[in-house]
Each structure stands twice: as C-alpha cells, then as structure tokens.
Write a protein that holds these residues in place. Structure first.
Motif, short mmCIF file in Angstrom:
data_model
loop_
_atom_site.label_atom_id
_atom_site.label_comp_id
_atom_site.label_asym_id
_atom_site.label_seq_id
_atom_site.Cartn_x
_atom_site.Cartn_y
_atom_site.Cartn_z
N PHE A 149 -59.33 -31.27 -2.01
CA PHE A 149 -58.90 -32.56 -1.49
C PHE A 149 -57.45 -32.84 -1.86
O PHE A 149 -56.83 -32.14 -2.66
N TRP A 150 -56.87 -33.89 -1.26
CA TRP A 150 -55.49 -34.31 -1.47
C TRP A 150 -55.48 -35.68 -2.13
O TRP A 150 -56.29 -36.53 -1.80
N THR A 151 -54.53 -35.89 -3.05
CA THR A 151 -54.44 -37.16 -3.77
C THR A 151 -53.02 -37.40 -4.26
O THR A 151 -52.31 -36.45 -4.58
N PRO A 152 -52.58 -38.68 -4.35
CA PRO A 152 -51.29 -38.97 -4.97
C PRO A 152 -51.40 -39.01 -6.50
O PRO A 152 -50.40 -39.13 -7.19
N PHE A 153 -52.61 -38.86 -7.03
CA PHE A 153 -52.86 -38.99 -8.47
C PHE A 153 -53.24 -37.64 -9.08
O PHE A 153 -54.31 -37.48 -9.66
N VAL A 154 -52.35 -36.66 -8.98
CA VAL A 154 -52.70 -35.31 -9.41
C VAL A 154 -52.91 -35.21 -10.92
O VAL A 154 -53.87 -34.58 -11.37
N THR A 166 -56.18 -36.92 -11.79
CA THR A 166 -57.31 -36.15 -11.29
C THR A 166 -57.59 -34.96 -12.20
O THR A 166 -58.74 -34.67 -12.54
N PHE A 224 -57.07 -29.22 -5.68
CA PHE A 224 -56.48 -30.43 -5.12
C PHE A 224 -54.97 -30.30 -5.17
O PHE A 224 -54.42 -29.47 -5.89
N LYS A 278 -51.98 -40.17 0.36
CA LYS A 278 -53.17 -40.97 0.12
C LYS A 278 -54.34 -40.03 -0.12
O LYS A 278 -54.26 -38.84 0.18
N VAL A 279 -55.39 -40.57 -0.69
CA VAL A 279 -56.56 -39.75 -1.00
C VAL A 279 -57.23 -39.32 0.29
O VAL A 279 -57.54 -40.16 1.14
N LYS A 280 -57.41 -38.01 0.44
CA LYS A 280 -58.12 -37.44 1.61
C LYS A 280 -59.16 -36.50 1.06
O LYS A 280 -58.84 -35.47 0.51
N ILE A 281 -60.42 -36.90 1.21
CA ILE A 281 -61.50 -36.05 0.74
C ILE A 281 -62.42 -35.68 1.86
O ILE A 281 -62.34 -36.17 2.93
#
Length: 91
Positions: free
Chosen positions: A20-25, A28, A83, A88-91
C-alpha cells in the motif's frame, strides 16, 4: 491501491504479500516493528537517484533528508508487507 498476493511455495506453505501507499512511512514502519516485523529493505529516491537505506541504517540516519521512499519491505514469518510514499493512504 491494494495489492495482495498469496503464493503457494513448494513445501505447501503460503506467502502472504500486502502492498500500500501512505504519506506516513516512518510511522507505518514503527507500527509494524511494534507488531513483530523487521525491515528487510528500504529503497528511496534521494538527489534524483534511487538508493538503499537498509538496516542497519535507522531513521535517525536519514530522517532530515528529502527522501521519497518507493518501497519499504518488512517481514514477519511468511508475511511480507511493502509500502511506499503516497500523497494519501491507498490500500
């Protein structure tokens, strides 16, 4: 985007892979570490080149650099989580 893959290995066991993708690596990564995962690789773009930031490097070594992480891979047994940075969060 969710990417989930189940792979049957030759010994009959299964490998579970989740991406998944996130701005909070960093956050995470810390979450998964607290749940028993370990970092197997970090690949990011720094100064227009892809580079590795793998352990034993820690966030203290590169937190203040402008790195765009393409992939951070964490493992726990047969579970593989990857990740990367996304706006933005993309799951």
């Amino acid at each position: 985007m969710i990417k989930v893959v189940l792979i049957e290995k030759g010994d009959g066991s299964m490998l579970f892979h989740y991406h998944f993708w996130t701005p909070f690596v960093e956050e995470t990564e810390e979450f998964y570490k607290a749940n028993g995962f370990h970092v197997s690789q970090r690949i990011g773009r720094y100064q227009n080149e892809f580079q590795s930031f793998n352990p034993p490097q820690t966030w203290g070594n590169f937190r203040n650099k402008n790195i765009l992480f393409r992939i951070i891979e964490m493992k726990k047994g047969a579970i593989n989580i990857t990740f990367g940075f996304g706006k933005k969060v993309k799951i």
